[in-house]
Design a protein around this motif. Structure first.
Motif, PDB file in Angstrom:
ATOM      1  N   GLU A 129       0.854  -1.185   0.000  1.00 49.76           N
ATOM      2  CA  GLU A 129       0.000   0.000   0.000  1.00 49.76           C
ATOM      3  C   GLU A 129       0.892   1.238   0.000  1.00 49.76           C
ATOM      4  O   GLU A 129       1.631   1.482   0.951  1.00 49.76           O
ATOM      5  CB  GLU A 129      -0.838  -0.051   1.281  1.00 49.76           C
ATOM      6  CG  GLU A 129      -2.120   0.689   1.204  1.00 49.76           C
ATOM      7  CD  GLU A 129      -2.845   0.598   2.541  1.00 49.76           C
ATOM      8  OE1 GLU A 129      -3.438   1.595   2.932  1.00 49.76           O
ATOM      9  OE2 GLU A 129      -2.769  -0.468   3.189  1.00 49.76           O
ATOM     10  N   VAL A 130       0.827   2.010  -1.074  1.00 46.16           N
ATOM     11  CA  VAL A 130       1.631   3.235  -1.136  1.00 46.16           C
ATOM     12  C   VAL A 130       0.858   4.345  -0.436  1.00 46.16           C
ATOM     13  O   VAL A 130      -0.263   4.669  -0.826  1.00 46.16           O
ATOM     14  CB  VAL A 130       1.905   3.626  -2.601  1.00 46.16           C
ATOM     15  CG1 VAL A 130       2.670   4.930  -2.660  1.00 46.16           C
ATOM     16  CG2 VAL A 130       2.680   2.531  -3.303  1.00 46.16           C
ATOM     17  N   VAL A 131       1.453   4.885   0.619  1.00 50.57           N
ATOM     18  CA  VAL A 131       0.817   6.004   1.328  1.00 50.57           C
ATOM     19  C   VAL A 131       1.577   7.263   0.946  1.00 50.57           C
ATOM     20  O   VAL A 131       2.663   7.534   1.452  1.00 50.57           O
ATOM     21  CB  VAL A 131       0.851   5.786   2.849  1.00 50.57           C
ATOM     22  CG1 VAL A 131       0.148   6.931   3.554  1.00 50.57           C
ATOM     23  CG2 VAL A 131       0.196   4.467   3.199  1.00 50.57           C
ATOM     24  N   ASP A 164       5.566   8.063  -1.194  1.00 46.13           N
ATOM     25  CA  ASP A 164       5.547   7.353   0.078  1.00 46.13           C
ATOM     26  C   ASP A 164       6.905   7.546   0.739  1.00 46.13           C
ATOM     27  O   ASP A 164       7.919   7.038   0.269  1.00 46.13           O
ATOM     28  CB  ASP A 164       5.273   5.870  -0.171  1.00 46.13           C
ATOM     29  CG  ASP A 164       5.051   5.110   1.122  1.00 46.13           C
ATOM     30  OD1 ASP A 164       5.819   5.357   2.081  1.00 46.13           O
ATOM     31  OD2 ASP A 164       4.138   4.272   1.174  1.00 46.13           O
ATOM     32  N   LYS A 213       3.541  -0.254   7.786  1.00 41.28           N
ATOM     33  CA  LYS A 213       2.956   1.054   7.599  1.00 41.28           C
ATOM     34  C   LYS A 213       1.462   1.005   7.894  1.00 41.28           C
ATOM     35  O   LYS A 213       0.773   0.060   7.552  1.00 41.28           O
ATOM     36  CB  LYS A 213       3.158   1.418   6.141  1.00 41.28           C
ATOM     37  CG  LYS A 213       2.937   2.833   5.807  1.00 41.28           C
ATOM     38  CD  LYS A 213       3.307   3.049   4.378  1.00 41.28           C
ATOM     39  CE  LYS A 213       3.403   1.746   3.662  1.00 41.28           C
ATOM     40  NZ  LYS A 213       4.181   1.658   2.579  1.00 41.28           N
TER      41      LYS A 213
END
Lengths: 521, 123
Positions: free
Chosen positions: A312-314, A356, B88
């Motif tokens: 998941e790229v935040v 990210d 994360k």
């Protein structure tokens, strides 16, 4: 008046003309031609002799003119009729031969498979086809209801539905059906996969019929099933790999807590001083190795997530300077221990990058870590950060051992360290660059490696400043609710005498529906 | 009477590490490996701080934390999540679950002790 003359001409012409062999339409055209010629002759007969008499003496001009007109008319009429008949014959040659139903059916014997002619209700009227013997020996009786009766019950509806759409006016239909074929003993049946291509057809007497060409596709179906099976196996193997990596990573982290924690306690001398420097060194080595193992585990976990499309790229905007400086600070000591000089140059006015942050940090740490690892004492490792059009460019260059051109393509494949085949001078799994590649790709960026053997390597990572290239996870993790209990454990617990699958355990632990009451129930 | 720290942790070695560190810092400990038991023990002993492992057998640490936070008496006790979920987004989820603080495994001993002192009001 003209009409009466015309009819008279026709009457005379019909008496003279030979009967044509085909139809009456050509004869009509011939009569029309004769009429025109007669009209022209009447006009010419009045004009031509008079005209000739101007040039010649009347005694010669009148008979000569009359003879000329008559001769010309005769030639025109005969020539025209001959031409018309020629055309008619040609047309007759092109027109379809008169259809003979038996001939047509015989033609079907040249087509592969079984060809059957069905009536509106599906009853078989005729059985043809090159390979009809293969079918008729078990599909008995083939005529009448035999064909439909041999279709497997649950597929029969498919055939009837196709037949119905043909009756509704559909152009053609193709259905794949299972047929029940008796085994040699005759007691049991086995399935045969047949493909039926159905074409509507109108019989000479105006009835609707359907021509069905049936071919055995058992081999094709077997291949298809095989392919589907293989795909499923590959999928489950991939899933098993992901689960395995995730579980192993998690199971490794737990004992690492004890290793790192207790060695930290010893190094910190919380419970009394260590006796000598050697003991302190060893404790430090335990801690260091533990930390290294931890980073390997983390990288593996990230890799498995990227490969499974679950990373998941935040993305948030952040200062590039901070990330570069943090990376430099983190690896400074490692560089110093190796006698490598580590510096960073950040372009003036370099602003924020939308990406990210943790991923960018990991990219830099891996690239710089690699650069330090492959650079000898007295070498130099430099991190440059600058704007390059719509991208921010990170350049990590070293004066290390470099990479041979033919080995460049191998870079970034998991567990592939270029030198590892014959001499493992450098520790590492080769996962680092694979991770960098994956993370860069997730941001829609690019990784460029330039290197010269013995001189050094330059790694350039470009990431879109505005985060426009960021790809979202392939499949959002909907299966695992809020506190993602990922990775699942390897252990399988028994719940009320029932063995729970690992993912069920993970779900249960992560689930929110289990209050204390639910538990006691 | 020293301040009491309740440790909810299902791994033996980690439990030992945490217990030794906390007791060496002069605090008392209450230990349990089980989330369901944690609730009863909290009611009985009224600890000053709870260290909560997130992945526990049967019920997750987050679940236990929610029950604690829904309890009229127990909701005041600070809960520090100690977990190997260092991925994360985990920290936010854990904080949203009601935990006051978050320590990822493997722990850094000095930071771990500092966090405990802060939440016991001794920093």
């Amino acid at each position: 008046m003209g009409r009466r003359v015309g009819e008279r001409v026709d009457g005379i012409a019909q008496a003279w003309l030979a009967r044509p062999t085909t139809g009456t339409s050509v004869s009509k055209a011939e009569l029309r031609l004769v009429r025109i010629v007669a009209l022209c002759m009447a006009i010419a007969l009045a004009i031509l002799p008079a005209f000739l008499s101007l040039l010649l003496p009347a005694s010669i001009a009148l008979p000569a003119g009359t003879a000329l007109v008559l001769a010309a008319s005769l030639v025109c009429a005969v020539g025209g009729i001959a031409l018309l008949r020629g055309c008619a014959r040609e047309m007759a040659d092109q027109a379809p031969a008169p259809r003979d139903p038996e001939d047509e059916l015989a033609l079907y014997d040249r087509f592969a498979g079984l060809v059957t002619v069905h009536d509106r209700s599906g009853q078989v009227l005729a059985v043809r086809g090159r390979d009809k013997a293969q079918f008729s020996d078990w599909m008995r009786p083939l005529a009448g209801r035999g064909f439909v009766d041999h279709i497997h019950v649950s597929d029969r509806i498919l055939f009837l539905r196709a037949l119905d759409s043909l009756r509704q006016g559909a152009g053609e239909q193709a259905v794949e059906l299972r047929f029940e074929r008796p085994t040699l003993s005759g007691e049991q049946t086995q399935f045969v996969y047949l493909r039926c291509d159905m074409t509507p057809h109108e019989t000479p007497d105006g009835e609707m019929a359907v021509i069905v060409q049936t071919r055995d596709i058992s081999a094709e179906v077997a291949l298809r099933q095989d392919a589907a099976e293989k795909a499923a196996q590959a999928e489950s193997a991939n899933e098993a790999k992901r689960r395995f990596l995730a579980a192993v990573s998690h199971e490794l982290r737990t004992p690492l807590n004890a290793i790192l924690g207790f060695s930290d306690v010893l190094a910190g001398e919380y419970f009394g001083r260590l006796e000598n420097d050697r003991q302190r060194e060893y404790v430090g080595l335990i801690h260091q190795s533990g930390s290294h193992l931890l980073s390997v585990v983390n990288t593996m976990l990230d890799m498995s997530k990227i490969e499974a499309g679950r990373y998941e790229v935040v993305a948030d905007p952040f200062e590039v300077r901070g990330v570069v400086k943090a990376c430099e600070a983190m690896l400074k000591l490692q560089a110093e221990n190796k006698g490598v000089q580590l510096t960073s140059r950040i372009a003036r006015g370099l602003g924020e990058l939308h990406a990210d942050r943790r991923a960018v940090q990991q990219i830099l740490i891996n690239l710089v870590g690699n650069a330090i690892k492959f650079t000898g004492r007295g070498g130099l490792v430099t991190i440059d950060a600058e704007t390059d059009g719509a991208n921010i460019k990170f350049v990590v260059s070293d004066t290390g051992i470099g990479i041979a051109p033919e080995k460049l393509a191998l870079l970034g494949q998991p567990f592939m360290q270029i030198e590892s085949a014959y001499a493992r001078n450098y520790e590492g799994t080769g996962l680092g660059l694979a991770l960098v590649k994956g993370l860069v790709a997730l941001h829609g960026g690019s990784l460029l490696v330039e290197s010269r053997l013995g001189e050094g390597t330059v790694m350039t990572v470009s990431l879109p400043i505005d985060g426009s290239g960021i790809s979202s996870p392939a499949e959002p993790d909907v299966a695992l609710p809020a506190p993602v209990e990922f990775p699942p454990r390897l252990t399988v617990r028994v719940d009320g005498g029932r063995t729970a699958a690992p993912d069920e355990v993970a779900l249960r632990q992560g689930g929110s529906a289990h209050g204390p009451h639910a538990k006691s129930a | 009477m020293p301040k009491q720290v309740m440790i909810v942790e299902d791994n033996e070695l980690n439990m030992k590490l945490f217990r030794d560190l906390i007791e060496a810092s002069g605090y008392g400990t209450i230990q349990t490996r089980n989330g369901l038991e944690a609730l009863d023990l909290a009611r009985k002993h009224k600890p000053d701080l709870i260290l909560m492992d997130i992945q526990l057998p049967e019920v997750s640490g987050l679940e236990v934390t929610r029950w604690l936070k829904e309890d009229d008496e127990l909701h005041k006790i600070p809960v520090i999540a100690v977990t190997a979920f260092a991925m994360k987004g985990d920290e936010e989820r854990i904080r949203q679950g009601g935990c006051e603080a978050y320590v990822s495994k493997p722990i850094s001993v000095p930071k771990f002790l500092e966090t405990i002192r802060i939440y016991l009001g001794d920093a």
